[in-house]
Scaffold this motif. Structure first.
Motif, PDB file in Angstrom:
ATOM      1  N   PRO A 134      68.229-125.701 -47.068  1.00  0.00           N
ATOM      2  CA  PRO A 134      68.606-124.320 -46.737  1.00  0.00           C
ATOM      3  C   PRO A 134      67.700-123.745 -45.646  1.00  0.00           C
ATOM      4  N   VAL A 135      68.282-122.909 -44.796  1.00  0.00           N
ATOM      5  CA  VAL A 135      67.519-122.213 -43.757  1.00  0.00           C
ATOM      6  C   VAL A 135      67.256-120.768 -44.185  1.00  0.00           C
ATOM      7  N   VAL A 136      68.244-120.169 -44.863  1.00  0.00           N
ATOM      8  CA  VAL A 136      68.114-118.808 -45.374  1.00  0.00           C
ATOM      9  C   VAL A 136      68.559-118.806 -46.833  1.00  0.00           C
ATOM     10  N   ILE A 137      67.783-118.126 -47.675  1.00  0.00           N
ATOM     11  CA  ILE A 137      68.152-117.951 -49.083  1.00  0.00           C
ATOM     12  C   ILE A 137      68.154-116.459 -49.386  1.00  0.00           C
ATOM     13  N   PHE A 138      69.229-116.009 -50.033  1.00  0.00           N
ATOM     14  CA  PHE A 138      69.343-114.636 -50.524  1.00  0.00           C
ATOM     15  C   PHE A 138      69.235-114.657 -52.042  1.00  0.00           C
ATOM     16  N   GLU A 139      68.439-113.770 -52.591  1.00  0.00           N
ATOM     17  CA  GLU A 139      68.419-113.523 -54.025  1.00  0.00           C
ATOM     18  C   GLU A 139      68.672-112.038 -54.229  1.00  0.00           C
ATOM     19  N   LEU A 140      69.555-111.708 -55.167  1.00  0.00           N
ATOM     20  CA  LEU A 140      69.826-110.319 -55.511  1.00  0.00           C
ATOM     21  C   LEU A 140      68.957-109.940 -56.693  1.00  0.00           C
ATOM     22  N   LEU A 141      68.209-108.866 -56.533  1.00  0.00           N
ATOM     23  CA  LEU A 141      67.252-108.447 -57.545  1.00  0.00           C
ATOM     24  C   LEU A 141      67.906-107.614 -58.635  1.00  0.00           C
ATOM     25  N   SER A 142      67.422-107.819 -59.840  1.00  0.00           N
ATOM     26  CA  SER A 142      67.735-106.948 -60.964  1.00  0.00           C
ATOM     27  C   SER A 142      66.436-106.774 -61.732  1.00  0.00           C
ATOM     28  N   LYS A 143      66.432-105.883 -62.700  1.00  0.00           N
ATOM     29  CA  LYS A 143      65.188-105.630 -63.446  1.00  0.00           C
ATOM     30  C   LYS A 143      64.656-106.893 -64.098  1.00  0.00           C
ATOM     31  N   SER A 144      65.566-107.750 -64.595  1.00  0.00           N
ATOM     32  CA  SER A 144      65.121-108.936 -65.323  1.00  0.00           C
ATOM     33  C   SER A 144      64.622-110.058 -64.410  1.00  0.00           C
ATOM     34  N   THR A 145      64.971-110.046 -63.127  1.00  0.00           N
ATOM     35  CA  THR A 145      64.584-111.145 -62.237  1.00  0.00           C
ATOM     36  C   THR A 145      63.616-110.742 -61.142  1.00  0.00           C
ATOM     37  N   GLU A 146      63.411-109.451 -60.965  1.00  0.00           N
ATOM     38  CA  GLU A 146      62.669-108.932 -59.815  1.00  0.00           C
ATOM     39  C   GLU A 146      61.288-109.563 -59.636  1.00  0.00           C
ATOM     40  N   SER A 147      60.480-109.582 -60.671  1.00  0.00           N
ATOM     41  CA  SER A 147      59.114-110.101 -60.502  1.00  0.00           C
ATOM     42  C   SER A 147      59.128-111.611 -60.269  1.00  0.00           C
ATOM     43  N   TYR A 148      60.019-112.325 -60.916  1.00  0.00           N
ATOM     44  CA  TYR A 148      60.140-113.770 -60.706  1.00  0.00           C
ATOM     45  C   TYR A 148      60.580-114.077 -59.274  1.00  0.00           C
ATOM     46  N   ASP A 149      61.632-113.381 -58.801  1.00  0.00           N
ATOM     47  CA  ASP A 149      62.147-113.630 -57.448  1.00  0.00           C
ATOM     48  C   ASP A 149      61.112-113.294 -56.375  1.00  0.00           C
ATOM     49  N   ARG A 150      60.329-112.242 -56.583  1.00  0.00           N
ATOM     50  CA  ARG A 150      59.314-111.842 -55.599  1.00  0.00           C
ATOM     51  C   ARG A 150      58.071-112.724 -55.654  1.00  0.00           C
TER      52      ARG A 150
END
Length: 195
Positions: A110-126
């Motif tokens: 992958p060259v670009v990855i998008f993740e959509l944040l929610s309260k349950s995933t925000e700290s993990y994704d960041r």
């Protein structure tokens, strides 16, 4: 997609990659895999679904005829260096998609990855997930889109090879994706979303 804590159903047992892939291929529910542990992924709320659909359509239209193409949240990415198997909300691959053992399931480039944040995933994704994604040699941009407010964090590799951040929080702005040579208006990304 949202990720839960390590799936209770799988207990403390460690799984090999081969065992994970066998289980995953037979499962109707998606799971992430990391260093022997399996994590169940939960469904998404309506704003998340709408934003993801918008991003898929908008990026697809902007990249039409281009060597870079968007792939949806059924696309599984494998990071060999740290063993993570994951399903980003949106992945953009440029050139020929490369996969683990040419299996057409577990993509590597992958060259670009998008993740959509929610309260349950925000700290993990960041945090942890971003650190794991940084080990993808082809990755140039990591975009975090909040599904509960008009907020986008666009991480990109700068000319020094360091990760730098651009932030967007106004519907009048356009998300710049320099590695793809395109931009997408926030108004279009958040179209039909009611907060």
């Amino acid at each position: 997609m949202e990720i839960n804590e390590p799936a209770v159903a799988y207990g403390k047992r460690k799984y090999t990659i081969a065992e994970y892939l066998e289980l995953e291929n037979a499962s109707e529910v998606k799971h992430e895999y990391y260093q022997g542990e399996i994590f169940a992924m939960a469904g998404a709320k309506l704003p998340h679904i709408i934003i993801n659909k918008n991003l898929m359509i908008l990026s697809g239209n902007k990249l039409k005829g281009n060597k870079c193409q968007p792939y949806g949240n059924d696309t599984r990415i494998w990071i060999k260096k740290n063993t993570l198997f994951t399903y980003p909300d949106l992945t953009i691959i440029c050139g020929k998609p490369e996969s683990r053992n040419d299996d057409d399931f577990n993509f590597l480039n992958p060259v670009v990855i998008f993740e959509l944040l929610s309260k349950s995933t925000e700290s993990y994704d960041r945090g942890s997930k971003f650190d794991l994604y940084k080990e993808i040699p082809t990755l140039k941009e990591y975009i975090l889109v909040d599904s509960e407010s008009i907020t986008i964090e666009a991480w990109f590799l700068n000319e020094n090879g360091d990760w730098a951040l651009r932030q967007y929080n106004n519907l009048g702005q356009s998300l710049e994706l320099p590695s793809l040579g395109i931009s997408i208006e926030l108004q279009e990304i958040y179209q039909d979303v009611n907060f």
